[in-house]
Scaffold this motif. Structure first.
Motif, PDB file in Angstrom:
ATOM      1  N   ILE A 136      95.306  32.016  17.775  1.00 44.91           N
ATOM      2  CA  ILE A 136      96.089  32.078  18.934  1.00 44.91           C
ATOM      3  C   ILE A 136      96.106  30.985  19.676  1.00 44.91           C
ATOM      4  N   GLY A 137      95.040  30.492  20.105  1.00 38.77           N
ATOM      5  CA  GLY A 137      94.961  29.165  21.045  1.00 38.77           C
ATOM      6  C   GLY A 137      95.653  28.003  20.589  1.00 38.77           C
ATOM      7  N   PRO A 138      95.311  27.400  19.445  1.00 39.87           N
ATOM      8  CA  PRO A 138      96.204  26.443  18.858  1.00 39.87           C
ATOM      9  C   PRO A 138      97.650  26.690  18.619  1.00 39.87           C
ATOM     10  N   PHE A 139      97.908  27.909  18.389  1.00 36.54           N
ATOM     11  CA  PHE A 139      99.402  28.123  17.827  1.00 36.54           C
ATOM     12  C   PHE A 139     100.287  28.024  19.187  1.00 36.54           C
ATOM     13  N   LEU A 140      99.654  28.685  20.572  1.00 36.04           N
ATOM     14  CA  LEU A 140     100.051  28.564  21.860  1.00 36.04           C
ATOM     15  C   LEU A 140     100.236  27.259  22.338  1.00 36.04           C
ATOM     16  N   ARG A 141      99.513  26.417  21.937  1.00 43.25           N
ATOM     17  CA  ARG A 141      99.129  24.956  22.371  1.00 43.25           C
ATOM     18  C   ARG A 141     100.433  24.375  21.776  1.00 43.25           C
ATOM     19  N   ILE A 142     100.300  24.372  20.455  1.00 38.97           N
ATOM     20  CA  ILE A 142     101.429  23.681  19.561  1.00 38.97           C
ATOM     21  C   ILE A 142     102.842  24.106  19.895  1.00 38.97           C
ATOM     22  N   GLY A 143     102.671  25.563  20.094  1.00 41.27           N
ATOM     23  CA  GLY A 143     104.050  26.311  20.174  1.00 41.27           C
ATOM     24  C   GLY A 143     104.745  25.556  21.691  1.00 41.27           C
ATOM     25  N   VAL A 144     104.019  25.390  22.589  1.00 38.27           N
ATOM     26  CA  VAL A 144     104.461  25.035  23.571  1.00 38.27           C
ATOM     27  C   VAL A 144     105.192  23.583  23.673  1.00 38.27           C
TER      28      VAL A 144
ATOM     29  N   SER B 102      90.166  49.768  20.762  1.00 39.29           N
ATOM     30  CA  SER B 102      91.382  49.952  19.900  1.00 39.29           C
ATOM     31  C   SER B 102      92.142  48.526  19.695  1.00 39.29           C
ATOM     32  N   PHE B 103      92.489  48.750  18.461  1.00 43.91           N
ATOM     33  CA  PHE B 103      93.088  47.522  17.854  1.00 43.91           C
ATOM     34  C   PHE B 103      94.298  46.884  19.068  1.00 43.91           C
ATOM     35  N   GLY B 104      95.195  47.560  19.422  1.00 45.95           N
ATOM     36  CA  GLY B 104      96.265  47.351  20.123  1.00 45.95           C
ATOM     37  C   GLY B 104      95.775  46.764  21.696  1.00 45.95           C
ATOM     38  N   ASP B 105      94.709  47.365  22.233  1.00 47.04           N
ATOM     39  CA  ASP B 105      94.379  46.848  23.514  1.00 47.04           C
ATOM     40  C   ASP B 105      93.471  45.601  23.205  1.00 47.04           C
ATOM     41  N   ASP B 106      92.772  45.402  22.091  1.00 47.72           N
ATOM     42  CA  ASP B 106      92.114  44.219  21.801  1.00 47.72           C
ATOM     43  C   ASP B 106      92.984  43.142  21.530  1.00 47.72           C
ATOM     44  N   LEU B 107      93.983  43.424  20.954  1.00 45.71           N
ATOM     45  CA  LEU B 107      95.036  42.275  20.483  1.00 45.71           C
ATOM     46  C   LEU B 107      95.786  41.744  21.895  1.00 45.71           C
ATOM     47  N   TRP B 108      96.024  42.792  22.665  1.00 42.27           N
ATOM     48  CA  TRP B 108      96.849  42.411  23.759  1.00 42.27           C
ATOM     49  C   TRP B 108      95.726  41.676  24.900  1.00 42.27           C
ATOM     50  N   TYR B 109      94.283  41.909  24.919  1.00 41.12           N
ATOM     51  CA  TYR B 109      93.252  41.259  25.582  1.00 41.12           C
ATOM     52  C   TYR B 109      93.292  39.588  25.152  1.00 41.12           C
ATOM     53  N   ILE B 110      93.388  39.499  23.882  1.00 39.90           N
ATOM     54  CA  ILE B 110      93.370  38.126  23.257  1.00 39.90           C
ATOM     55  C   ILE B 110      94.567  37.304  23.681  1.00 39.90           C
ATOM     56  N   ILE B 111      95.876  38.017  23.566  1.00 41.30           N
ATOM     57  CA  ILE B 111      96.971  37.325  23.775  1.00 41.30           C
ATOM     58  C   ILE B 111      97.111  36.883  25.342  1.00 41.30           C
TER      59      ILE B 111
ATOM     60  N   MET C 282      87.871  36.617  22.646  1.00 45.70           N
ATOM     61  CA  MET C 282      87.436  37.824  22.093  1.00 45.70           C
ATOM     62  C   MET C 282      86.963  38.966  23.155  1.00 45.70           C
ATOM     63  N   PRO C 283      87.448  40.065  23.234  1.00 46.65           N
ATOM     64  CA  PRO C 283      87.036  41.190  24.171  1.00 46.65           C
ATOM     65  C   PRO C 283      85.383  41.257  23.988  1.00 46.65           C
ATOM     66  N   ASP C 284      84.758  42.013  25.010  1.00 48.25           N
ATOM     67  CA  ASP C 284      83.104  42.040  24.768  1.00 48.25           C
ATOM     68  C   ASP C 284      82.915  43.055  23.858  1.00 48.25           C
ATOM     69  N   GLU C 285      83.770  44.313  23.884  1.00 46.30           N
ATOM     70  CA  GLU C 285      83.564  45.215  22.851  1.00 46.30           C
ATOM     71  C   GLU C 285      84.976  45.660  22.081  1.00 46.30           C
TER      72      GLU C 285
ATOM     73  N   GLY D 155      87.056  46.812   9.599  1.00 43.33           N
ATOM     74  CA  GLY D 155      86.926  45.354   9.823  1.00 43.33           C
ATOM     75  C   GLY D 155      87.958  44.889  11.044  1.00 43.33           C
ATOM     76  N   VAL D 156      88.359  45.690  11.776  1.00 41.77           N
ATOM     77  CA  VAL D 156      89.244  45.237  12.856  1.00 41.77           C
ATOM     78  C   VAL D 156      88.537  43.947  13.415  1.00 41.77           C
ATOM     79  N   TYR D 157      87.357  43.946  13.792  1.00 45.75           N
ATOM     80  CA  TYR D 157      86.821  42.512  14.118  1.00 45.75           C
ATOM     81  C   TYR D 157      87.385  41.562  13.361  1.00 45.75           C
ATOM     82  N   GLY D 158      87.095  41.572  12.230  1.00 41.34           N
ATOM     83  CA  GLY D 158      87.531  40.367  11.448  1.00 41.34           C
ATOM     84  C   GLY D 158      88.830  40.100  11.722  1.00 41.34           C
ATOM     85  N   ILE D 159      89.770  40.951  11.810  1.00 47.58           N
ATOM     86  CA  ILE D 159      91.005  40.477  11.991  1.00 47.58           C
ATOM     87  C   ILE D 159      91.336  40.099  13.337  1.00 47.58           C
ATOM     88  N   LEU D 160      90.732  40.622  14.345  1.00 49.64           N
ATOM     89  CA  LEU D 160      90.959  40.131  15.722  1.00 49.64           C
ATOM     90  C   LEU D 160      90.395  38.662  15.754  1.00 49.64           C
TER      91      LEU D 160
END
Lengths: 346, 131
Positions: free
Chosen positions: A281-289, A42-51, A36-39, A269-274
């Motif tokens: 995302i972590g498990p998704f990528l691990r299983i996806g790999v 914007s939804f797009g930037d934060d989503l990109w940060y998570i990915i 999760m980002p510290d703050e 509620g963007v925080y909730g979605i993020l």
């Protein structure tokens, strides 16, 4: 003076109390906090940060998957050497080969399945905390009946899916994997049919839940609106390609997701979605790999290996796909229902 | 490549000789075939070493369990030997011996795989406990 006093009294009587409702989403669980980002800006930037955060810690999973790929290639080569042996020796060599491949693959399947179950539980638990908050926010804006109906529906489907996953899908994945190993070892038609049936039934159960859920959302009319046709097409393609098993159904709901995405940009509620995305995302990528590497391995082994070991690798990649589909379904159900609330909140 | 051409040549000459000898003395013919098979297997050994080294490399990179790898390698070896010996038995008219040898090879492969089967049972038990 008397008139002024009466006017003041009437004004006081007719006035409604107004409260500033502060909607605070529940704090992200520990496993999601590392992405999760510290703050939240914007939804797009934060989503990109998570990915990008999730991709940066993916190296051990890639190494592990590559290790299994090399080991599988070695075993398939050895097993394929027994193709020209006499009947009884070939039969027992096939059994030994299948069991050794099964031993090698059962451990990662077990680990990733537990990871999938944990993710499903975390998403469901977070949903239990998040949805009442969103319901309260929606009700505070006057949509008391709609928020109640939406909460009941979402909670029902979420609970149904969670219990379906833990009580039926997970044991069925183990059954599927065991049947695949047995089929590879013995090459029995009956076992193959049973294996295919177990996979079909799991896929069917996940698909049905999603069909009913998207249908329910359609009937309640919570998700409605129009989105750009090109964006819908692109999203359909992306979702159907990235989530195995249930991707095609989710892609059907992509217009709803896109409309919801438009709502997300302005919602509180963007925080909730993020957070839901960060849990997933972590498990998704691990299983996806693991899923992709097994697909790649089966393609390599298909060039030189016998049919049955290659089929076994394919079956295990199918099992990974089912785990991905299972966690992906729970995550997207949670996302869609959350953005539905957010649409109500505005 | 040269060794293969030589081995193929020796095999063909041995077949012709064996056909000629079989009319006069079948025992000598069978012995000839066994001797040529042994020569070919010995010459094949030098090619098997690099292959086994390659598998060892795969084992190291893939961090494959030594026990598991050993079992698979032994199973392939036993299978190959039983196949060659069985064929010779068949050629010399002892099909029953060939079949018995195959049964023995099967039993030996199962016997050497017992530790792996035990490990698998243990793994299944662990998984079932977790479920």
């Amino acid at each position: 003076m008397r008139r002024i006093l009466i006017c003041l009294a009437l004004t006081l009587m007719l006035s409604q109390p107004v409260f500033g409702v502060s909607i605070e989403p529940p704090i992200a669980p520990h496993s999601a906090q590392e992405y999760m980002p510290d703050e939240i800006d914007s939804f797009g930037d934060d989503l990109w940060y998570i990915i990008t955060s999730a991709f940066s810690v993916l190296t051990p999973s890639v190494n592990e998957a590559a290790r299994i790929c090399v080991a599988l290639v070695g075993i398939t080569l050895l097993v394929s050497l027994s193709d020209h042996f006499g009947d009884s020796v070939k039969r027992v060599s096939d059994i030994i080969g299948a069991l050794s491949m099964g031993m090698l693959l059962l451990k990662p399947v077990n680990t990733l399945l537990n990871l999938g179950i944990e993710t499903v539980k975390q998403i469901a638990d977070y949903g239990k905390l998040l949805l009442p908050v969103m319901t309260a926010a929606m009700a505070a804006q006057g949509s008391i009946t709609a928020s109640g109906a939406l909460y009941v529906g979402t909670a029902f489907f979420s609970a149904l899916l969670s219990s379906l996953v833990t009580t039926i899908i997970v044991p069925m994945i183990y059954v599927f994997v065991c049947l695949s190993i047995a089929n590879c070892a013995l090459g029995d038609k009956m076992l193959q049919s049973l294996r295919d049936f177990s996979k079909w039934s799991m896929t069917w159960a996940l698909k049905m839940i999603l069909y009913i859920f998207t249908g329910y959302m359609g009937i309640t009319g919570v998700v409605s609106g129009t989105a750009d046709a090109a964006a819908v097409k692109a999203t359909k393609l992306a979702i159907s390609g990235s989530v195995p098993v249930v991707g095609s159904i989710l892609s059907d709901a992509s217009e709803a997701i896109l409309v919801s995405a438009g709502v997300m940009k302005s919602a509180a509620g963007v925080y909730g979605i993020l957070t839901v995305i960060a849990i997933f995302i972590g498990p998704f990528l691990r299983i996806g790999v693991q899923y992709l590497v097994l697909k790649f391995t089966s393609a390599i082994c298909g060039a030189f290996g016998s049919k049955r070991p290659v089929e076994l690798i394919n079956s295990f990649s199918g099992a990974m796909g089912l785990i991905l589909g299972m966690t992906g379904t729970v995550c997207l159900l949670q996302l869609i229902s959350t953005v539905c609330f957010m649409k109500g909140v505005g | 490549m040269d060794d293969f051409v030589k081995a193929a040549g020796i095999a063909l000459v041995a077949v012709i000789l064996s056909l000629i000898l079989a009319k006069q003395n079948k025992d000598i013919s069978t012995l000839l075939i066994i001797a040529v098979c042994a020569i070919i297997v010995i010459s094949a050994m030098q090619y098997l070493h690099p292959i086994i080294d390659f598998f060892r490399k795969l084992k190291v990179i893939g961090q494959l369990d030594s026990e598991l790898f050993g079992i698979l390698l032994k199973a392939v070896g036993i299978g190959l030997l039983s196949e060659i010996a069985g064929m010779i038995c068949c050629d010399s008219g002892n099909a029953a011996l060939a079949k018995t040898l195959q049964i023995l090879a099967t039993a030996v492969i199962i016997w050497i795989s017992l530790p792996m089967l035990n490990n698998l049972l243990q793994l299944i038990e662990n998984v079932l406990e977790a479920v």
